[in-house]
Design an enzyme around this catalytic site. Structure first.
Site, PDB file in Angstrom:
ATOM      1  CG  ASN A 151     -26.369  -7.023  32.717  1.00 36.38           C
ATOM      2  OD1 ASN A 151     -27.133  -6.530  31.883  1.00 36.38           O
ATOM      3  ND2 ASN A 151     -25.989  -6.362  33.792  1.00 36.38           N
ATOM      4  CD  GLU A 249     -30.686   3.660  34.437  1.00 37.63           C
ATOM      5  OE1 GLU A 249     -29.830   3.526  35.341  1.00 37.63           O
ATOM      6  OE2 GLU A 249     -31.736   4.295  34.587  1.00 37.63           O
ATOM      7  CB  CYS A 283     -24.845  -2.052  36.501  1.00 37.30           C
ATOM      8  SG  CYS A 283     -26.627  -2.101  36.657  1.00 37.30           S
ATOM      9  CD  GLU A 458     -34.080   2.129  32.325  1.00 38.34           C
ATOM     10  OE1 GLU A 458     -33.776   1.063  32.888  1.00 38.34           O
ATOM     11  OE2 GLU A 458     -33.890   2.344  31.119  1.00 38.34           O
TER      12      GLU A 458
HETATM   13  P1  NAD Z   1     -19.015  -3.133  25.830  1.00 39.20           P
HETATM   14  O1  NAD Z   1     -18.669  -1.804  26.336  1.00 39.20           O
HETATM   15  O2  NAD Z   1     -18.333  -3.641  24.608  1.00 39.20           O
HETATM   16  O3  NAD Z   1     -20.579  -3.232  25.517  1.00 39.20           O
HETATM   17  C1  NAD Z   1     -21.548  -2.902  26.476  1.00 39.20           C
HETATM   18  C2  NAD Z   1     -22.910  -2.958  25.779  1.00 39.20           C
HETATM   19  O4  NAD Z   1     -22.996  -1.890  24.842  1.00 39.20           O
HETATM   20  C3  NAD Z   1     -23.166  -4.224  24.967  1.00 39.20           C
HETATM   21  O5  NAD Z   1     -24.529  -4.595  25.162  1.00 39.20           O
HETATM   22  C4  NAD Z   1     -22.893  -3.799  23.523  1.00 39.20           C
HETATM   23  O6  NAD Z   1     -23.664  -4.527  22.581  1.00 39.20           O
HETATM   24  C5  NAD Z   1     -23.321  -2.362  23.534  1.00 39.20           C
HETATM   25  N1  NAD Z   1     -22.602  -1.518  22.610  1.00 39.20           N
HETATM   26  C6  NAD Z   1     -21.275  -1.462  22.398  1.00 39.20           C
HETATM   27  N2  NAD Z   1     -20.966  -0.495  21.507  1.00 39.20           N
HETATM   28  C7  NAD Z   1     -22.139   0.090  21.150  1.00 39.20           C
HETATM   29  C8  NAD Z   1     -22.501   1.158  20.285  1.00 39.20           C
HETATM   30  N3  NAD Z   1     -21.585   1.870  19.615  1.00 39.20           N
HETATM   31  N4  NAD Z   1     -23.816   1.461  20.151  1.00 39.20           N
HETATM   32  C9  NAD Z   1     -24.768   0.796  20.843  1.00 39.20           C
HETATM   33  N5  NAD Z   1     -24.481  -0.214  21.693  1.00 39.20           N
HETATM   34  C10 NAD Z   1     -23.198  -0.551  21.848  1.00 39.20           C
HETATM   35  O7  NAD Z   1     -18.788  -4.137  27.040  1.00 39.20           O
HETATM   36  P2  NAD Z   1     -19.002  -5.700  27.175  1.00 39.20           P
HETATM   37  O8  NAD Z   1     -17.667  -6.381  27.090  1.00 39.20           O
HETATM   38  O9  NAD Z   1     -20.116  -6.200  26.327  1.00 39.20           O
HETATM   39  O10 NAD Z   1     -19.512  -5.755  28.672  1.00 39.20           O
HETATM   40  C11 NAD Z   1     -18.693  -5.405  29.756  1.00 39.20           C
HETATM   41  C12 NAD Z   1     -18.977  -4.033  30.237  1.00 39.20           C
HETATM   42  O11 NAD Z   1     -20.312  -3.672  29.916  1.00 39.20           O
HETATM   43  C13 NAD Z   1     -18.873  -3.955  31.734  1.00 39.20           C
HETATM   44  O12 NAD Z   1     -17.712  -3.279  32.106  1.00 39.20           O
HETATM   45  C14 NAD Z   1     -20.092  -3.200  32.178  1.00 39.20           C
HETATM   46  O13 NAD Z   1     -19.788  -1.894  32.578  1.00 39.20           O
HETATM   47  C15 NAD Z   1     -20.920  -3.010  30.982  1.00 39.20           C
HETATM   48  N6  NAD Z   1     -22.294  -3.470  31.122  1.00 39.20           N
HETATM   49  C16 NAD Z   1     -23.092  -2.767  31.957  1.00 39.20           C
HETATM   50  C17 NAD Z   1     -24.396  -3.144  32.105  1.00 39.20           C
HETATM   51  C18 NAD Z   1     -25.308  -2.393  33.028  1.00 39.20           C
HETATM   52  O14 NAD Z   1     -26.310  -2.944  33.443  1.00 39.20           O
HETATM   53  N7  NAD Z   1     -25.050  -1.124  33.310  1.00 39.20           N
HETATM   54  C19 NAD Z   1     -24.881  -4.232  31.409  1.00 39.20           C
HETATM   55  C20 NAD Z   1     -24.044  -4.922  30.546  1.00 39.20           C
HETATM   56  C21 NAD Z   1     -22.738  -4.510  30.395  1.00 39.20           C
END
Ligand code: NAD
Length: 477
Positions: A151, A249, A283, A458
């Site tokens: 994001n 985070e 987030c 952070e």
């Molecule tokens: P997701 O849960 O599939 O993935 C979230 C992130 O984690 C992605 O960047 C993905 O590449 C990574 N990821 C997934 N499985 C992993 C693993 N086993 N090891 C390491 N990295 C892994 O969700 P999504 O569909 O990509 O995004 C939606 C959700 O992600 C939202 O509900 C939101 O909470 C979360 N999100 C949060 C932030 C934040 O800034 N906190 C940023 C991006 C996404």
């Protein structure tokens, strides 16, 4: 032109050369714009070995030398902001102005870490016995494994890398495969700023496979992840089982409390762009709006008017105020929240559906009211351009409802009463509380959540805490 993508291991940019490649899409058009090479297991092992080797010398460098590299990175980031920003808009979708702001603003993270790394102090503890000297020193934890999300692809990665580099650690970072250009550009910035080979390494792959490999390696001493709560808990559990430090985070579901006495015009003016920034894929995005009865009608009317005026389109067009969702799969996820809310009696006042007639993943800026507390929207993180607005009677009730979810990242409030402001700032369970303005995410302020939203900070003077060990030395002369 979309930039060429690569791995970065031991100071070398490495292309596919027969490795598996992943398509990278432009979410505004649905077109494939790039090919991202995945790291093989041998690549990951080479990155681990390079980071371990580089740590032996990087940990001994003067903070002045580390600061020099970080300052140069900030300068180069600003010089190259146009190209980096364009890449972010192309692979992630946010409007170009937001992408440029991300790069320019986040150059400050490198500068902040350059300044703070000169102040990694220990202390002297007065001894009980004459001739004994008791020292507390802080030492870099070692090789770190980092996982940064899509994001804010530049922001989230530069914070992690700057903290590791400033503390004297080395790092292997797996960036977001769906929006990788900013992380490759970041590797180039550090490379050109003179960072020695192996201090940072960038890898790509199947997230679970890469994280398993890195976390299980005895070389890695610390894990840092930004992303969803579910994945964060999984990675934190793996790290804990191996007694490795972690910083998490994670997601949020930020409440906004609007009191009767708030300046409603100002609140709406600030909250609409903040809500729909990055299409709500933030987030700390405000999501649950609790508005006191006396201000409710006016707040909702003004909020809807401003929301409907937002121009949605390709982020490369100058008049676009909100781009597409970053991935096509997010469109269905958002529609699911809206459908569930409406089935349970919520009222839809704006948007509510994908934007028809486009091959991109566009979802209209959406406002829902009259949402039941147990609707999916009011309980799960929506991570998209949807605002849910509900009424409250007393401030105690608003605080209690704000705290009712397991999340605890950001919270916002608008009130002209200092008594209300104090009740909110002390009563809200969140890592960050912003009252009467939007003031979260500066380099000099700590960023982090409590409860399910994570652990560790952070930024701020706390930024190196997760990257340093505390060592006590006692010596009798
Ligand atoms: P997701 O849960 O599939 O993935 C979230 C992130 O984690 C992605 O960047 C993905 O590449 C990574 N990821 C997934 N499985 C992993 C693993 N086993 N090891 C390491 N990295 C892994 O969700 P999504 O569909 O990509 O995004 C939606 C959700 O992600 C939202 O509900 C939101 O909470 C979360 N999100 C949060 C932030 C934040 O800034 N906190 C940023 C991006 C996404």
């Amino acid at each position: 032109m979309y930039p060429k993508l690569s791995l970065y291991i031991d100071g070398q940019f490495i292309g596919a050369e027969g490795r598996r490649e992943q398509d990278v899409y432009n979410p505004a058009t649905g077109e494939v714009i790039g090919k991202l090479p995945h790291a093989t297991r041998e690549d990951l092992d080479r990155a681990l070995a390079a980071a371990a080797r580089a740590f032996e010398s990087w940990k001994k460098t003067s903070p002045l030398d580390r600061a020099k590299v970080l300052r140069r990175v900030a300068e180069l980031a600003r010089e190259r902001a146009n190209d980096i920003g364009r890449g972010i808009t192309m692979d992630m979708g946010k409007p170009l102005a937001e992408a440029l702001a991300e790069v320019n603003f986040c150059a400050e993270h490198a500068e902040w870490h350059a300044e703070e790394c000169r102040r990694i102090y220990g202390r002297v503890i007065p001894a009980r016995v004459d001739g004994v000297r008791q020292l507390v020193v802080r030492e870099p934890v070692g090789v770190c494994a980092a996982f940064s999300p899509w994001n804010f692809p530049f922001n989230q990665a530069i914070r992690k890398i700057s903290a590791a580099v400033g503390a004297g650690c080395t790092m292997i970072l797996k960036g977001p495969e769906e929006a990788p250009s900013a992380v490759v550009a970041l590797a180039q910035l550090f490379h050109d700023a003179g960072l020695p080979p192996g201090v940072i390494n960038i890898v790509w792959g199947v997230p679970a496979e890469v994280s398993d490999h890195l976390i299980n390696s005895p070389i890695v001493r610390k894990i840092t992840f930004t992303g969803s709560v579910g994945v964060g808990k999984l990675l934190a559990a793996k790290a804990a089982a191996l007694m490795k430090r972690s910083t998490m985070e994670l997601g949020g579901h930020a409440p906004v409390i609007i009191c009767d006495d708030a300046d409603i015009d100002m609140a709406v003016k600030l909250l609409v762009p903040h809500k729909f920034r990055n299409a709500g894929q933030v987030c700390v995005s405000p999501t649950r709006f609790y508005v006191q009865e006396g201000a409710y009608e006016r707040f909702v009317g003004e909020f809807v008017k401003k929301t409907q005026a937002l121009k949605v389109g390709d982020g490369l067009q100058a008049d676009t105020r909100m781009g597409p969702l970053a991935q096509a799969r997010r469109v269905g996820a958002l529609a699911g929240f809206v459908d569930d809310a409406r089935e349970r009696g919520a009222t839809l006042l704006a948007g509510g559906a994908p934007i028809p007639g486009s091959s991109g993943s566009f979802f209209a800026p959406t406002v829902l009211t009259d949402l039941p507390e147990d609707s999916r929207f009011m309980t799960e993180e929506p991570f998209g351009p949807v605002a849910g607005i509900v009424r409250f009677k007393t401030l105690e009730e608003a605080i209690q409802r704000s705290n009712s979810l397991p999340f605890g990242l950001a919270a916002y409030a608008f009130t002209t009463s200092s008594k209300n402001a104090q009740m909110i700032s002390s009563g809200i369970e969140a890592g960050m509380v912003s009252i009467n303005h939007i003031g979260i995410g500066l380099a000099e302020t700590p960023f982090g959540g409590i409860k399910d939203s994570g652990m560790g900070s952070e930024g701020g003077t706390e930024t190196f805490d997760g990257y340093l060990n505390t060592k006590f030395v006692t010596q009798l002369n």
